[in-house]
Design a protein around this motif. Structure first.
Motif, mmCIF file in Angstrom:
data_model
loop_
_atom_site.group_PDB
_atom_site.id
_atom_site.type_symbol
_atom_site.label_atom_id
_atom_site.label_comp_id
_atom_site.label_asym_id
_atom_site.label_seq_id
_atom_site.Cartn_x
_atom_site.Cartn_y
_atom_site.Cartn_z
ATOM 1 N N PHE A 23 0.834 -1.378 -0.481
ATOM 2 C CA PHE A 23 -0.740 -0.070 0.002
ATOM 3 C C PHE A 23 1.313 1.209 0.295
ATOM 4 N N LYS A 24 2.358 0.935 0.621
ATOM 5 C CA LYS A 24 2.819 2.160 0.728
ATOM 6 C C LYS A 24 3.614 2.872 -0.311
ATOM 7 N N LEU A 25 4.166 1.686 -1.058
ATOM 8 C CA LEU A 25 4.495 2.477 -2.275
ATOM 9 C C LEU A 25 3.296 2.424 -3.655
ATOM 10 N N ALA A 26 2.161 1.801 -2.997
ATOM 11 C CA ALA A 26 1.040 2.310 -4.607
ATOM 12 C C ALA A 26 0.686 3.665 -3.741
ATOM 13 N N ALA A 27 1.403 4.243 -3.051
ATOM 14 C CA ALA A 27 0.584 5.351 -2.560
ATOM 15 C C ALA A 27 1.333 6.735 -2.991
ATOM 16 N N ALA A 28 3.092 5.886 -2.862
ATOM 17 C CA ALA A 28 3.743 6.879 -3.556
ATOM 18 C C ALA A 28 3.895 7.423 -4.916
ATOM 19 N N LEU A 48 -17.792 -5.391 -4.225
ATOM 20 C CA LEU A 48 -17.304 -7.245 -4.408
ATOM 21 C C LEU A 48 -17.521 -7.968 -4.002
ATOM 22 N N GLY A 49 -17.638 -7.812 -2.914
ATOM 23 C CA GLY A 49 -18.124 -9.158 -1.869
ATOM 24 C C GLY A 49 -16.836 -10.115 -1.597
ATOM 25 N N VAL A 50 -15.193 -10.222 -1.684
ATOM 26 C CA VAL A 50 -14.727 -10.683 -1.717
ATOM 27 C C VAL A 50 -13.413 -10.174 -0.825
ATOM 28 N N GLU A 51 -12.036 -11.240 -0.280
ATOM 29 C CA GLU A 51 -10.891 -10.521 -0.360
ATOM 30 C C GLU A 51 -9.868 -10.700 -0.977
ATOM 31 N N LEU A 52 -9.281 -9.453 -1.519
ATOM 32 C CA LEU A 52 -8.557 -9.411 -2.511
ATOM 33 C C LEU A 52 -6.690 -8.924 -2.122
ATOM 34 N N PHE A 53 -6.878 -8.978 -0.944
ATOM 35 C CA PHE A 53 -5.103 -8.970 -0.214
ATOM 36 C C PHE A 53 -5.930 -9.505 0.644
ATOM 37 N N VAL A 54 -4.239 -10.372 1.277
ATOM 38 C CA VAL A 54 -4.249 -11.175 2.965
ATOM 39 C C VAL A 54 -3.397 -9.663 3.605
ATOM 40 N N ARG A 55 -3.751 -8.784 4.972
ATOM 41 C CA ARG A 55 -3.045 -7.963 5.829
ATOM 42 C C ARG A 55 -2.272 -9.140 6.636
ATOM 43 N N GLU A 56 -1.336 -8.604 6.984
ATOM 44 C CA GLU A 56 -0.152 -9.647 7.730
ATOM 45 C C GLU A 56 0.450 -8.622 8.247
ATOM 46 N N PRO A 57 1.334 -8.732 9.885
ATOM 47 C CA PRO A 57 1.507 -7.410 10.184
ATOM 48 C C PRO A 57 3.299 -7.267 9.317
ATOM 49 N N GLY A 59 3.178 -7.159 5.962
ATOM 50 C CA GLY A 59 2.928 -6.926 4.623
ATOM 51 C C GLY A 59 1.951 -7.514 3.944
ATOM 52 N N ILE A 60 1.652 -7.252 3.209
ATOM 53 C CA ILE A 60 0.290 -7.350 2.195
ATOM 54 C C ILE A 60 0.464 -8.322 1.379
ATOM 55 N N SER A 61 -0.252 -9.522 0.989
ATOM 56 C CA SER A 61 -0.422 -10.379 -0.273
ATOM 57 C C SER A 61 -1.650 -10.669 -0.978
ATOM 58 N N LEU A 62 -1.484 -10.686 -2.249
ATOM 59 C CA LEU A 62 -2.651 -11.424 -3.299
ATOM 60 C C LEU A 62 -3.502 -12.022 -2.743
#
Length: 308
Positions: A23-28, A48-57, A59-62
């Motif tokens: 998210f940080k690099l996308a924001a930059a 959309l009613g779906v989960e697109l990312f897995v949020r972990e301490p 970072g994130i992953s699709l």
């Protein structure tokens, strides 16, 4: 009935975050806050009613669903970008946009750009040195210069030249390394390492068979530019990379600390956007930079032969 599409700003956030896995690099890249990207994607997931990312301490992953959806969204943005670029007279006079690493830009590209400007004075060039992945054609770049062992599928890659690795230091530091016979000993030197370099002292030491040198000890810096500056200040011996170090060697700010030169396994590649053959100025720039690269390759071949 018209198609109902998700909010386009949220899709742009998703495409950038999915490409960067951050998210940080996308924001930059998009000049917004990470919070805006996060909230936009949460809204998209709810719509959309779906989960697109897995949020972990860490970072994130699709998710599997997110990765599949990203392929469609990326293709859609690419089609829009290509269609826009193909419009008659669309930004016909816009600058040539090039992405490359800052050290390469300052030490190889910029010193040669006056030659291009002299031949094509009405053609403007924009050089972007931000450390981010470039997506063709979504990001609007015409070319990128990348250091890689081999071309990457999906874009047009043309090899420019490889690097040559050679130890360098300041003239005064070289004198401090000499033994009673006057021979400089790398075993007495502080090695300057570049953290992000794919090939560093371990590569050179293994290729040359140098002994009694600890490949891990010494000073560590983040960039090649800092390594060269540290070496010129007498802080140790850096692994010079020709052509990037040529200017310092020619001026005498740095000297070779050893005569052994090792050819790097990586090379600089010119990556071209799909539409690079549709604008005359892009063809001119591409031919010019390839000719400059070929001239450098010839020069280094002569230097290598003379050193033997």
């Amino acid at each position: 009935m018209p198609l109902r599409l998700p909010p386009l700003p949220a899709l742009r956030f998703f495409e950038a975050a999915g490409r960067h896995q951050s998210f940080k690099l996308a924001a930059a890249e998009l000049n917004v806050t990470p919070s805006a990207v996060s909230h936009g994607i949460v809204g998209l997931e709810e719509a959309l009613g779906v989960e697109l990312f897995v949020r972990e301490p860490r970072g994130i992953s699709l998710t599997a669903t997110g990765a599949d959806y990203l392929s469609y969204v990326s293709e859609a943005f690419s089609l829009i970008a290509i269609g826009t670029q193909r419009l008659p007279n669309h930004r016909a006079n816009r600058p040539i946009a090039l992405s490359c690493a800052p050290t390469f830009a300052s030490r190889w590209l910029l010193p040669r750009l006056p030659l291009f400007r002299a031949r094509w004075p009405k053609v403007n060039v924009t050089v972007d040195t931000s450390h981010r992945q470039v997506g063709f054609p979504v990001d609007g770049f015409d070319f990128a210069i990348r250091l890689s062992r081999a071309p990457v599928a999906g874009s047009a890659w043309t090899r420019l030249f490889g690097e040559q690795l050679v130890p360098v230091c300041s003239p005064g530091y070289l004198e401090s390394l000499r033994d009673v016979q006057g021979t400089p000993l790398l075993s007495n030197a502080t090695l300057i390492h570049v953290n992000a370099a794919s090939e560093d002292w371990q590569t050179w030491l293994e290729a040359t068979g140098a002994e009694h040198v600890d490949p891990d000890a010494g000073l560590r810096v983040d960039t090649i530019q800092l390594a060269f500056e540290a070496a010129s200040m007498g802080l140790g011996v850096a692994l010079g990379r020709r052509p990037l170090v040529n200017r310092d060697l020619e001026s005498g700010a740095l000297v070779q600390a050893a005569f052994n030169t090792v050819n790097s396994a990586t090379a600089y590649w010119l990556v071209s956007a799909e539409n690079a053959d549709r604008r005359p100025e892009l063809l001119d720039f591409r031919q010019w930079i390839l000719a400059e690269a070929a001239q450098f390759s010839c020069d280094t071949s002569v230097d290598a032969a003379a050193a033997q």
